[in-house]
Design an enzyme around this catalytic site. Structure first.
Site, PDB file in Angstrom:
ATOM      1  N   GLU A   1      37.276  30.222  37.182  1.00 28.47           N
ATOM      2  CA  GLU A   1      36.883  28.907  36.643  1.00 28.47           C
ATOM      3  C   GLU A   1      36.370  27.916  37.687  1.00 28.47           C
ATOM      4  OE1 GLU A   1      40.289  27.619  34.376  1.00 28.47           O
ATOM      5  OE2 GLU A   1      40.135  29.290  32.980  1.00 28.47           O
ATOM      6  N   GLU A  30      39.872  37.816  28.575  1.00 29.97           N
ATOM      7  CA  GLU A  30      40.986  37.054  27.981  1.00 29.97           C
ATOM      8  C   GLU A  30      40.731  36.816  26.495  1.00 29.97           C
ATOM      9  OE1 GLU A  30      41.900  33.520  30.243  1.00 29.97           O
ATOM     10  OE2 GLU A  30      41.516  34.511  32.151  1.00 29.97           O
TER      11      GLU A  30
END
Ligand code: XIL
Length: 380
Positions: A168, A273
């Protein structure tokens, strides 16, 4: 006489017993159909020639304290990601001190259950230990950054198949996020992290991982990051698209386009995910520090999921896996963010205490229509 009447009584007792048994077998046959299928049909078996199928697992599960998951994990999956266990704040709480006891247990659990491991994650601005967040001095911060990668990736070299090296690092517009790493180390920190990971884990696949990086703007930023690493002569093997999507709004064409564009860079694509949110949300993505306020409509399915939503999520999952299959030569792994609905982080984020239904197995470990739709995507 006595004998006869006893005989008759026995006969009629036996007849009733037989009828009861037949009814019982019939009922268990009907209700047990799914149960029986769930034990014989597996995600990992169905997709064994296509890509790995993974799940994120928790401490409780590693400790064997979630009976539903204990059965499902080795039966359904062939790779695991630690949901939290390997994050920096879980491994170190003061300078130079590391506690690897849970990470070691996790690695051991994977070995015993014949599961591959994706390490998650070395460099991330969230779930960092407080001491590291507060380091002001640039040299000390770099020392933490370097030592952390060497220590963690080095310790598990040979036992981890892939690492989410950096997690991220991007804003929604594709620019680099102002994290402590960017602020203190400058824009080359991502390539530096991959270089360090490569030194201590030369046989482990190294991934950059993010959410919403299937969206055109963020994808462009992600491609720029990957190219920068490659141009620095540093190894990067893949990109992770987290896949935290929303029911009825899964961006199928962006996902397909992203798989193509990332693969064109010569790297693998993993869905890292995967879950599909069914509850009201006023934003997309997975920034863990973001919160929403609870109101009267925030938690609409406390008792059960309406059929319409159940069908929609099954449909979404089916379409997703059709796309993944179409591009199986570019996809290394598809990992769900949790084993069953009861474990999902989406029960507590971005509002704590909701009842969410984002995965393929319900709270009792039974396969949902979405499970069968993922299986059917392969078989149809
Ligand atoms: C989540 C975990 O599932 C939660 O248990 C924890 O409280 C917060 O983090 N993106 C990531 C994951 O890369 O590490 C996050 O996991 C979800 C979003």
């Amino acid at each position: 006489m006595v004998f006869n009447s006893t005989n008759k009584a026995t006969q009629s007792f036996m007849q009733r017993l037989c009828s009861l048994l037949i009814i019982a077998v019939f009922i268990s046959g009907c209700t047990g159909t799914r149960q029986i299928r769930s034990t014989t049909v597996s995600l990992k078996g169905t997709y064994k020639n296509d890509f790995l199928i993974g799940t994120a697992i928790s401490r409780q599960q590693v400790a064997g304290k979630d009976p539903v998951a204990v059965k499902l994990i080795p039966r359904q999956f062939n790779t695991v990601t630690p949901e939290n266990i390997m994050k920096a704040e879980e491994l170190t709480s003061s300078w130079g001190k590391y506690d690897f006891s849970w990470a070691d247990k996790f690695i051991d659990y994977a070995r015993v259950n014949h599961l591959q491991v994706n390490g998650h994650t070395l460099i991330w601005h969230s779930q960092m230990p407080a001491y590291a967040r507060h380091i002001q001095d640039v040299d000390s911060f770099r020392a933490f950054f370097t030592a952390h990668i060497r220590k963690v990736a080095g310790r598990y070299n040979g036992r981890v198949r892939s690492w989410d090296v950096v997690n991220e690092a991007l804003n929604e517009d594709g620019t680099l996020r102002r994290t402590p790493f960017l602020n203190k180390l400058g824009g080359n920190y991502i390539a530096d992290a991959f270089k360090l990971a490569n030194e201590v884990a030369p046989n482990t696949d190294l991934y950059y991982n993010d959410y919403n990086n299937e969206r055109p703007e963020k994808r462009a930023g992600c491609i720029a990051v990957i190219k920068k690493i490659q141009q620095a002569g540093v190894r990067i093997d893949g990109v992770g698209i987290q896949g935290h999507w929303h029911v009825g709004k899964v961006p199928f064409s962006d996902i397909e386009e992203s798989i193509l564009q990332y693969a064109a860079l010569g790297i693998k694509v993993a869905i890292t995910e995967l879950d599909i949110e069914v509850l009201p949300r006023n934003f997309t993505g997975a920034e863990v520090s973001q919160r929403m306020k609870m109101d009267a409509n925030s938690n609409p399915y406390v008792n059960s999921l309406p059929d319409t939503v159940q069908r929609q999520i099954a449909d979404d999952y089916g379409k997703l896996f059709k796309i993944f299959l179409k591009h199986k030569d570019k996809i290394s792994r598809v990992t769900f963010w949790g084993v069953h609905d009861g474990q999902s982080w989406l029960n507590d984020w971005p509002i704590p205490g909701r009842t969410n239904y984002p995965l393929l197995f319900d709270r009792n470990g039974n396969p949902k229509p979405a499970f069968y739709s993922v299986i059917a995507a392969k078989n149809k």
